[in-house]
Design a protein around this motif. Structure first.
Motif, PDB file in Angstrom:
ATOM      1  N   ALA A   1      18.580  -3.241  70.933  1.00  0.00           N
ATOM      2  CA  ALA A   1      17.447  -2.904  71.805  1.00  0.00           C
ATOM      3  C   ALA A   1      16.733  -1.628  71.357  1.00  0.00           C
ATOM      4  N   GLY A   2      16.762  -1.339  70.063  1.00  0.00           N
ATOM      5  CA  GLY A   2      16.039  -0.190  69.519  1.00  0.00           C
ATOM      6  C   GLY A   2      16.770   1.126  69.612  1.00  0.00           C
ATOM      7  N   PHE A   3      17.981   1.130  70.169  1.00  0.00           N
ATOM      8  CA  PHE A   3      18.674   2.386  70.407  1.00  0.00           C
ATOM      9  C   PHE A   3      19.828   2.651  69.452  1.00  0.00           C
ATOM     10  N   VAL A   4      20.470   1.622  68.942  1.00  0.00           N
ATOM     11  CA  VAL A   4      21.570   1.843  68.017  1.00  0.00           C
ATOM     12  C   VAL A   4      21.813   0.582  67.212  1.00  0.00           C
ATOM     13  N   GLY A   5      22.156   0.775  65.925  1.00  0.00           N
ATOM     14  CA  GLY A   5      22.557  -0.357  65.115  1.00  0.00           C
ATOM     15  C   GLY A   5      24.016  -0.695  65.364  1.00  0.00           C
TER      16      GLY A   5
ATOM     17  N   ASP B   1       0.326   5.147  69.596  1.00  0.00           N
ATOM     18  CA  ASP B   1       0.774   5.480  68.241  1.00  0.00           C
ATOM     19  C   ASP B   1       2.289   5.643  68.257  1.00  0.00           C
ATOM     20  N   VAL B   2       2.885   5.704  67.061  1.00  0.00           N
ATOM     21  CA  VAL B   2       4.336   5.866  66.957  1.00  0.00           C
ATOM     22  C   VAL B   2       4.664   7.251  66.435  1.00  0.00           C
TER      23      VAL B   2
ATOM     24  N   TRP C   1      13.209   2.352  68.582  1.00  0.00           N
ATOM     25  CA  TRP C   1      12.141   2.363  69.579  1.00  0.00           C
ATOM     26  C   TRP C   1      11.078   3.441  69.365  1.00  0.00           C
ATOM     27  N   LEU C   2      11.414   4.586  68.773  1.00  0.00           N
ATOM     28  CA  LEU C   2      10.407   5.630  68.578  1.00  0.00           C
ATOM     29  C   LEU C   2       9.389   5.278  67.505  1.00  0.00           C
ATOM     30  N   CYS C   3       9.731   4.358  66.632  1.00  0.00           N
ATOM     31  CA  CYS C   3       8.827   3.980  65.540  1.00  0.00           C
ATOM     32  C   CYS C   3       8.397   2.524  65.595  1.00  0.00           C
ATOM     33  N   SER C   4       8.661   1.854  66.691  1.00  0.00           N
ATOM     34  CA  SER C   4       8.245   0.460  66.819  1.00  0.00           C
ATOM     35  C   SER C   4       6.747   0.381  67.097  1.00  0.00           C
ATOM     36  N   ASP C   5       6.005  -0.281  66.191  1.00  0.00           N
ATOM     37  CA  ASP C   5       4.555  -0.393  66.357  1.00  0.00           C
ATOM     38  C   ASP C   5       4.139  -1.735  66.953  1.00  0.00           C
TER      39      ASP C   5
ATOM     40  N   PHE D   1       7.171   0.624  73.757  1.00  0.00           N
ATOM     41  CA  PHE D   1       6.998   1.785  74.630  1.00  0.00           C
ATOM     42  C   PHE D   1       6.019   2.792  74.033  1.00  0.00           C
ATOM     43  N   MET D   2       6.185   3.136  72.754  1.00  0.00           N
ATOM     44  CA  MET D   2       5.350   4.151  72.131  1.00  0.00           C
ATOM     45  C   MET D   2       3.892   3.721  72.061  1.00  0.00           C
TER      46      MET D   2
END
Length: 417
Positions: free
Chosen positions: A72-76, A163-164, A147-151, A156-157
């Motif tokens: 879910a974008g938080f951890v591999g 923008d990311v 999640w911080l770099c998901s375009d 969320f960003m």
């Protein structure tokens, strides 16, 4: 990708990894030179441990946390050394090595702020946790596709800022995280014996070898030409050639601007240009430009370097004299304060999305939010880690060991005879 291009990209990535690895002796010499001779063997040993422990732990688990299949974008997903999840064009072994040297850099930043009074056994624990959990998880949010770099349009960003988050080589991801952890570790430890008077006045504890520290900074400067340009991860083709050359230029301009700003500020403020602070000023410029070295102009990189180099002097003074936090090498200021500054200033000076180029405040908002989230993660983990160790086993050596030096008591040998 054709075979020749892929071969060139692979060789460039591995060469850059070698340069970043070369930063380990740079950190070791810099930290040793800024501290007292009776602790030199301890400091050198810790820098070896960072890379030895970091390499194994990142191979077995950290790389999976950072680049593994998404949670879910938080951890591999940790993979215990199975690298089959990697789907990139570059050889997985080479990419793993490139990311390993970055991980070791994040861990070694912390040791400087906690030098001269930390139990070596406890150092092993917190160095391992940084390499195993703290760095890989926030790295997944950014470089790992989280999640911080998901375009994606509905991410969320994008829905919040349009923008990311952008951190090309690690002002926030590597340096500010290391700086925040360094600050919390120094607070948990307390100051060195004799650092502050009963009235709370700070006493200078000079390092034993500024020549060693200066050589360390020159080595770090060289290593940064792998750290920043190497993050392009490609050298073939016109686009990559231009990108690497641009990053080389902005990286160097920020370094020299940072050093010059610190030199003149100390000259004006204290009456003499300080070598020790100027060395940190060069590093401040390098840390500051690392986030946006690919997207700022050469003039923008000069401004970022000047700001970081000037602010550094006041940050070190504030943390030492006002907060009474003893950071022997200034790691929390160089890496923490300037890492945050550089990340935020990317939102101002980016030629493609920055405020000063008429692109609005969305990207700036993404930068501010990203560095806040990343450093909040580091701060929460740092408090739990350092105060947990302090409560369970104790972080600090006893007074006699600290006064006589960690070398003989912790390692049974002196660095100098």
């Amino acid at each position: 990708m054709n075979e020749i291009g892929l071969s060139l990209d692979t060789v460039w990535m591995l060469l850059a990894a070698m340069l970043v690895f070369w930063m380990q002796p740079g950190f070791a010499l810099c930290e040793a030179g800024f501290t007292r001779g009776k602790n030199t063997a301890n400091i050198l040993m810790k820098n070896f441990v960072d890379f030895m422990f970091g390499s194994l732990l990142f191979f077995f688990i950290g790389f999976g946390f950072m680049f593994g299949s998404d949670g879910a974008g938080f951890v591999g997903i940790p993979n215990w050394g199975d690298l089959s999840f990697y789907k990139g064009d570059l050889p997985v072994e080479g990419f793993l090595m490139f990311e390993t040297v970055f991980c070791a850099t994040a861990a070694t930043i912390v040791s400087g702020a906690m030098a001269e009074r930390t139990k070596f056994s406890m150092y092993l624990i917190y160095s391992a946790v940084i390499s195993l959990i703290i760095y890989p998880i926030e790295g997944h949010w950014t470089w790992g596709g989280g999640w911080l770099c998901s375009d994606a349009a509905d991410s969320f960003m994008m829905t919040t800022f349009g923008d990311v988050f952008h951190d090309f080589a690690g002002s926030a991801i590597v340096h500010s995280v290391g700086g925040v952890l360094a600050l919390i570790g120094a607070i948990a430890l307390g100051p060195r014996i004799g650092k502050y008077t009963k009235e709370g006045k700070s006493r200078a504890i000079p390092g034993h070898n500024l020549a060693m520290a200066a050589l360390g900074v020159f080595i770090l400067w060289l290593g940064w030409f792998g750290f920043n340009p190497g993050s392009q991860l490609a050298a073939s083709g016109e686009v990559n050639r231009v990108a690497i050359s641009h990053v080389f230029l902005t990286t160097n301009l920020a370094a020299v601007s940072g050093g010059m700003a610190t030199m003149f500020v100390t000259w004006f403020k204290y009456g003499k240009p300080s070598l020790s602070l100027t060395l940190n000023g060069v590093l401040a410029g390098l840390v500051g430009i690392t986030a946006g070295c690919d997207v700022v102009s050469p003039i923008g990189s000069v401004v970022i370097g000047l700001v970081c180099g000037a602010v550094l002097v006041y940050a070190i003074e504030f943390i030492d004299h006002k907060l009474h936090i003893d950071d022997p090498v200034g790691a929390s200021s160089v890496h923490g304060v300037c890492g945050i500054l550089g990340t935020v200033m990317t939102g101002l000076f980016s030629t493609t999305a920055g405020v000063f180029y008429g692109h609005g405040f969305g990207f700036l908002g993404a930068q501010v939010f990203g560095v806040l989230v990343i450093d909040l993660w580091a701060a929460v983990c740092g408090v739990a880690l350092f105060y947990g160790i302090k409560k369970l086993h104790g972080l600090r050596v006893n007074a006699r060991i600290e006064e006589e030096g960690l070398d003989i008591y912790e390692h049974g040998e002196y660095c100098y005879n």
